[in-house]
Design a protein around this motif. Structure first.
Motif, PDB file in Angstrom:
ATOM      1  N   ASP A  33     -38.422  54.529 -42.475  1.00  0.00           N
ATOM      2  CA  ASP A  33     -39.800  54.732 -42.934  1.00  0.00           C
ATOM      3  C   ASP A  33     -40.461  53.436 -43.383  1.00  0.00           C
ATOM      4  OD1 ASP A  33     -39.848  57.438 -42.411  1.00  0.00           O
ATOM      5  OD2 ASP A  33     -39.230  58.022 -44.431  1.00  0.00           O
ATOM      6  N   ASP A  34     -39.721  52.643 -44.192  1.00  0.00           N
ATOM      7  CA  ASP A  34     -40.378  51.469 -44.776  1.00  0.00           C
ATOM      8  C   ASP A  34     -40.149  50.175 -43.988  1.00  0.00           C
ATOM      9  OD1 ASP A  34     -37.802  50.538 -45.532  1.00  0.00           O
ATOM     10  OD2 ASP A  34     -38.005  51.298 -47.583  1.00  0.00           O
ATOM     11  N   GLY A  35     -39.170  50.176 -43.074  1.00  0.00           N
ATOM     12  CA  GLY A  35     -38.933  49.000 -42.244  1.00  0.00           C
ATOM     13  C   GLY A  35     -38.312  47.825 -42.972  1.00  0.00           C
ATOM     14  N   ARG A  36     -37.829  48.041 -44.186  1.00  0.00           N
ATOM     15  CA  ARG A  36     -37.226  46.940 -44.942  1.00  0.00           C
ATOM     16  C   ARG A  36     -35.834  46.619 -44.420  1.00  0.00           C
ATOM     17  NH1 ARG A  36     -33.985  46.527 -49.294  1.00  0.00           N
ATOM     18  NH2 ARG A  36     -34.001  48.760 -49.771  1.00  0.00           N
ATOM     19  N   PHE A  37     -35.537  45.340 -44.278  1.00  0.00           N
ATOM     20  CA  PHE A  37     -34.215  44.941 -43.791  1.00  0.00           C
ATOM     21  C   PHE A  37     -33.134  45.474 -44.733  1.00  0.00           C
ATOM     22  CE2 PHE A  37     -30.588  42.109 -43.264  1.00  0.00           C
ATOM     23  CZ  PHE A  37     -30.463  42.085 -41.883  1.00  0.00           C
ATOM     24  N   PRO A  38     -32.002  45.973 -44.189  1.00  0.00           N
ATOM     25  CA  PRO A  38     -30.940  46.563 -45.028  1.00  0.00           C
ATOM     26  C   PRO A  38     -30.110  45.501 -45.754  1.00  0.00           C
ATOM     27  CG  PRO A  38     -30.879  47.403 -42.757  1.00  0.00           C
ATOM     28  CD  PRO A  38     -31.736  46.192 -42.752  1.00  0.00           C
ATOM     29  N   HIS A  39     -30.742  44.782 -46.661  1.00  0.00           N
ATOM     30  CA  HIS A  39     -30.056  43.683 -47.354  1.00  0.00           C
ATOM     31  C   HIS A  39     -28.807  44.171 -48.086  1.00  0.00           C
ATOM     32  CE1 HIS A  39     -33.170  40.680 -46.642  1.00  0.00           C
ATOM     33  NE2 HIS A  39     -34.088  41.574 -46.984  1.00  0.00           N
ATOM     34  N   ALA A  44     -22.976  44.183 -48.569  1.00  0.00           N
ATOM     35  CA  ALA A  44     -21.727  44.938 -48.720  1.00  0.00           C
ATOM     36  C   ALA A  44     -20.745  44.605 -47.600  1.00  0.00           C
ATOM     37  CB  ALA A  44     -22.024  46.442 -48.734  1.00  0.00           C
ATOM     38  N   MET A  45     -21.235  44.463 -46.376  1.00  0.00           N
ATOM     39  CA  MET A  45     -20.354  44.104 -45.258  1.00  0.00           C
ATOM     40  C   MET A  45     -19.828  42.680 -45.421  1.00  0.00           C
ATOM     41  SD  MET A  45     -19.955  46.728 -43.264  1.00  0.00           S
ATOM     42  CE  MET A  45     -19.424  46.081 -41.674  1.00  0.00           C
ATOM     43  N   ALA A  46     -20.665  41.778 -45.920  1.00  0.00           N
ATOM     44  CA  ALA A  46     -20.220  40.406 -46.162  1.00  0.00           C
ATOM     45  C   ALA A  46     -19.160  40.372 -47.256  1.00  0.00           C
ATOM     46  CB  ALA A  46     -21.408  39.525 -46.542  1.00  0.00           C
ATOM     47  N   ASP A  47     -19.412  41.094 -48.342  1.00  0.00           N
ATOM     48  CA  ASP A  47     -18.460  41.118 -49.454  1.00  0.00           C
ATOM     49  C   ASP A  47     -17.127  41.724 -49.035  1.00  0.00           C
ATOM     50  OD1 ASP A  47     -20.368  39.978 -51.062  1.00  0.00           O
ATOM     51  OD2 ASP A  47     -20.945  41.849 -52.070  1.00  0.00           O
ATOM     52  N   GLY A  48     -17.165  42.652 -48.063  1.00  0.00           N
ATOM     53  CA  GLY A  48     -15.931  43.242 -47.557  1.00  0.00           C
ATOM     54  C   GLY A  48     -15.189  42.355 -46.574  1.00  0.00           C
ATOM     55  N   GLY A  49     -15.785  41.226 -46.206  1.00  0.00           N
ATOM     56  CA  GLY A  49     -15.152  40.297 -45.280  1.00  0.00           C
ATOM     57  C   GLY A  49     -15.369  40.624 -43.816  1.00  0.00           C
ATOM     58  N   TRP A  50     -16.237  41.596 -43.531  1.00  0.00           N
ATOM     59  CA  TRP A  50     -16.358  42.070 -42.150  1.00  0.00           C
ATOM     60  C   TRP A  50     -17.230  41.187 -41.276  1.00  0.00           C
ATOM     61  CZ3 TRP A  50     -12.535  45.005 -41.340  1.00  0.00           C
ATOM     62  CH2 TRP A  50     -12.066  45.854 -42.347  1.00  0.00           C
ATOM     63  N   LEU A  51     -18.095  40.371 -41.880  1.00  0.00           N
ATOM     64  CA  LEU A  51     -18.946  39.509 -41.056  1.00  0.00           C
ATOM     65  C   LEU A  51     -18.151  38.404 -40.372  1.00  0.00           C
ATOM     66  CD1 LEU A  51     -22.185  39.090 -43.224  1.00  0.00           C
ATOM     67  CD2 LEU A  51     -21.591  40.859 -41.558  1.00  0.00           C
ATOM     68  N   THR A  88     -27.706  44.990 -37.875  1.00  0.00           N
ATOM     69  CA  THR A  88     -27.673  44.219 -39.114  1.00  0.00           C
ATOM     70  C   THR A  88     -26.495  43.257 -39.131  1.00  0.00           C
ATOM     71  OG1 THR A  88     -28.736  46.013 -40.327  1.00  0.00           O
ATOM     72  CG2 THR A  88     -27.535  44.404 -41.638  1.00  0.00           C
ATOM     73  N   VAL A  89     -25.389  43.638 -38.479  1.00  0.00           N
ATOM     74  CA  VAL A  89     -24.160  42.842 -38.611  1.00  0.00           C
ATOM     75  C   VAL A  89     -23.567  42.357 -37.298  1.00  0.00           C
ATOM     76  CG1 VAL A  89     -23.539  43.926 -40.813  1.00  0.00           C
ATOM     77  CG2 VAL A  89     -22.730  44.945 -38.684  1.00  0.00           C
ATOM     78  N   HIS A  90     -23.831  43.038 -36.178  1.00  0.00           N
ATOM     79  CA  HIS A  90     -23.053  42.657 -34.987  1.00  0.00           C
ATOM     80  C   HIS A  90     -23.428  41.301 -34.413  1.00  0.00           C
ATOM     81  CE1 HIS A  90     -25.559  44.501 -31.391  1.00  0.00           C
ATOM     82  NE2 HIS A  90     -26.137  43.464 -31.917  1.00  0.00           N
ATOM     83  N   ILE A  91     -24.590  40.780 -34.798  1.00  0.00           N
ATOM     84  CA  ILE A  91     -24.990  39.455 -34.342  1.00  0.00           C
ATOM     85  C   ILE A  91     -24.006  38.394 -34.848  1.00  0.00           C
ATOM     86  CG2 ILE A  91     -26.474  38.770 -36.274  1.00  0.00           C
ATOM     87  CD1 ILE A  91     -28.565  37.965 -34.110  1.00  0.00           C
ATOM     88  N   ASN A  92     -23.308  38.678 -35.948  1.00  0.00           N
ATOM     89  CA  ASN A  92     -22.335  37.744 -36.518  1.00  0.00           C
ATOM     90  C   ASN A  92     -21.044  37.666 -35.716  1.00  0.00           C
ATOM     91  OD1 ASN A  92     -23.697  37.045 -39.141  1.00  0.00           O
ATOM     92  ND2 ASN A  92     -21.600  36.484 -39.652  1.00  0.00           N
ATOM     93  N   LEU A  93     -20.758  38.686 -34.914  1.00  0.00           N
ATOM     94  CA  LEU A  93     -19.434  38.778 -34.313  1.00  0.00           C
ATOM     95  C   LEU A  93     -19.257  37.839 -33.125  1.00  0.00           C
ATOM     96  CD1 LEU A  93     -18.874  42.622 -34.599  1.00  0.00           C
ATOM     97  CD2 LEU A  93     -18.040  40.813 -36.103  1.00  0.00           C
ATOM     98  N   PHE A  94     -20.174  37.905 -32.154  1.00  0.00           N
ATOM     99  CA  PHE A  94     -20.044  37.031 -30.994  1.00  0.00           C
ATOM    100  C   PHE A  94     -21.318  36.257 -30.680  1.00  0.00           C
ATOM    101  CE2 PHE A  94     -16.407  39.769 -30.392  1.00  0.00           C
ATOM    102  CZ  PHE A  94     -15.434  38.839 -30.043  1.00  0.00           C
ATOM    103  N   GLY A  95     -22.407  36.544 -31.397  1.00  0.00           N
ATOM    104  CA  GLY A  95     -23.613  35.763 -31.209  1.00  0.00           C
ATOM    105  C   GLY A  95     -23.382  34.280 -31.435  1.00  0.00           C
ATOM    106  N   PRO A  96     -22.696  33.891 -32.522  1.00  0.00           N
ATOM    107  CA  PRO A  96     -22.447  32.464 -32.767  1.00  0.00           C
ATOM    108  C   PRO A  96     -21.265  31.889 -31.971  1.00  0.00           C
ATOM    109  CG  PRO A  96     -22.529  33.744 -34.815  1.00  0.00           C
ATOM    110  CD  PRO A  96     -22.370  34.707 -33.693  1.00  0.00           C
ATOM    111  N   HIS A  97     -20.812  32.622 -30.955  1.00  0.00           N
ATOM    112  CA  HIS A  97     -19.623  32.203 -30.211  1.00  0.00           C
ATOM    113  C   HIS A  97     -19.729  30.782 -29.647  1.00  0.00           C
ATOM    114  CE1 HIS A  97     -15.713  33.478 -29.029  1.00  0.00           C
ATOM    115  NE2 HIS A  97     -15.921  33.344 -27.740  1.00  0.00           N
ATOM    116  N   PRO A  98     -20.916  30.334 -29.187  1.00  0.00           N
ATOM    117  CA  PRO A  98     -20.998  28.937 -28.725  1.00  0.00           C
ATOM    118  C   PRO A  98     -20.578  27.925 -29.777  1.00  0.00           C
ATOM    119  CG  PRO A  98     -22.903  30.154 -27.944  1.00  0.00           C
ATOM    120  CD  PRO A  98     -22.162  31.073 -28.879  1.00  0.00           C
TER     121      PRO A  98
END
Length: 388
Positions: A33-39, A44-51, A88-98
């Motif tokens: 509804d509000d379009g706010r990024f899920p900060h 939480a995913m970063a703190d869990g080590g998943w990024l 929100t998170v999958h860009i971290n997995l292989f996007g920075p692969h280069p």
């Protein structure tokens, strides 16, 4: 391929589920509804080590493969967040692969730990309005300057540029007409997203509202020499390294969203009473749901095969592309069937299936269209003449 339960994989699934489960339907409906990024979710995913799941261990990551990333993203996308949660998170997995494959040691030390910790967010400037999927036709140009380059041009469908601090930018450093091959003359930069030189305009769109997509306009952006990844002019070959993992992840995300919608529809069919009986007693309701289950399972198997092939250093482009195609189709069909199963209530936001349908639709379009996948399979697998 071994289909038995792997304790490490189960630990990933449970660990990710523990984080994702804290963000329920109400949270994702609010973001829709509000379009706010899920900060909060990103943190939480970063703190869990998943990024850092696929990042090298020496830079704070876990050093795991596409199979583990697939398991993680299946869990992320299957709890009601759809592509908003996944993107929100999958860009971290292989996007920075280069960076991982072609970056210098100094670059890796400078950039990767901040991505793993969620301190930096990266957007990708690749697609251009007049080029589309014909990446060799991009026109954004980087002109050599003392100490680096000056960049001018335009990109489109650049996700997360509203909140990103970094941009991975594919540009031409040699004009197309001056290249021996169309794939020559392109270079990759990873640099600060300087909003004094980059104008970011949000694109209103059908789904995934919380993860912004943008048109960006670059006017005399200075990029230091040390922000160039690898050799000048080799950028096109560098981005190819992340394409098959990206197809695997988008395919499995589509499957997960479809499975989420299917669970909701099956539960509703048991509870909804019409003409003094649950609608799930009617084969007209049962059979389409059963067929959607079969399609989702088949797609998931092919995607899993593609991930296994990649992790074992075997050719996987046909399986990765076909898996993305079938996963997106199966996910979309399952979400549409869920809406139809709910009937009029399926059209209501409070039941969430209409949102899942909007979320999953993008997987049929991006990062590669169904038509190009079909052309690829026809040419590379069935040995047909190139059609484009």
């Amino acid at each position: 391929m071994d289909f038995s339960t792997n304790d490490d994989h189960e630990a990933i699934r449970k660990g990710v589920a523990a984080v994702v489960g804290r963000f329920g339907d109400a949270y994702w409906l609010e973001r829709d509804d509000d379009g706010r990024f899920p900060h909060e979710f990103h943190r939480a995913m970063a703190d869990g080590g998943w990024l850092g799941l696929t990042m090298p261990e020496e830079y704070g990551g876990s050093g795991l493969g596409v199979t583990e990333a697939m398991i993680m993203m299946h869990e992320v996308a299957s709890h009601g967040g759809g592509m908003a949660a996944a993107s929100t998170v999958h860009i971290n997995l292989f996007g920075p692969h280069p960076i991982v494959v072609f970056g210098s040691d100094a670059q890796k030390k400078r950039w990767i730990p901040r991505l793993v910790a969620g301190e930096d967010q990266c957007c990708f400037g690749v697609t251009e309005p007049d080029a589309g999927l014909n990446t060799t036709a991009i026109k954004t140009f980087a002109e050599k300057a003392p100490g680096g380059y000056r960049v001018r041009g335009q990109k489109v469908w650049t996700s997360t540029a509203q909140v990103a601090s970094k941009i991975m930018l594919l540009v031409r450093t040699q004009r197309l007409e001056d290249c021996k091959r169309p794939t020559d003359g392109m270079t990759i930069f990873y640099t600060d997203l300087d909003r004094n030189k980059i104008e970011v305009k949000r694109i209103a769109k059908m789904g995934r509202k919380a993860v912004d997509s943008n048109a960006i306009f670059i006017d005399d952006l200075f990029v230091p020499e040390e922000d160039r990844i690898g050799e000048e002019g080799k950028g096109f070959s560098y981005i190819l390294h992340s394409l098959n993992p990206e197809r695997v992840l988008v395919g499995i995300e589509a499957v997960a969203i479809g499975q989420d919608a299917l669970r909701r529809a099956a539960s509703y069919a048991k509870e909804r009473i019409v003409f003094d009986r649950p609608i799930g007693m009617n084969q007209g309701i049962q059979h389409p749901l059963a067929e959607r289950w079969m399609q989702l399972e088949a797609a998931q198997l092919l995607i899993s095969k593609a991930a296994w092939l990649y992790d074992n250093a075997k050719p996987c482009a046909p399986e990765a592309n076909a898996g993305k195609f079938l996963g997106a189709r199966a996910g979309y069909d399952a979400c549409l069937q869920a809406v139809l199963t709910f009937g009029g209530f399926g059209y209501a936001k409070e039941y969430h299936v209409e949102r899942l349908l909007r979320e999953v639709t993008v997987t049929r379009i991006a990062p590669i269209t169904e038509q190009l996948i079909l052309s690829f399979i026809a040419e590379k697998v069935l040995d047909q003449p190139k059609s484009y």
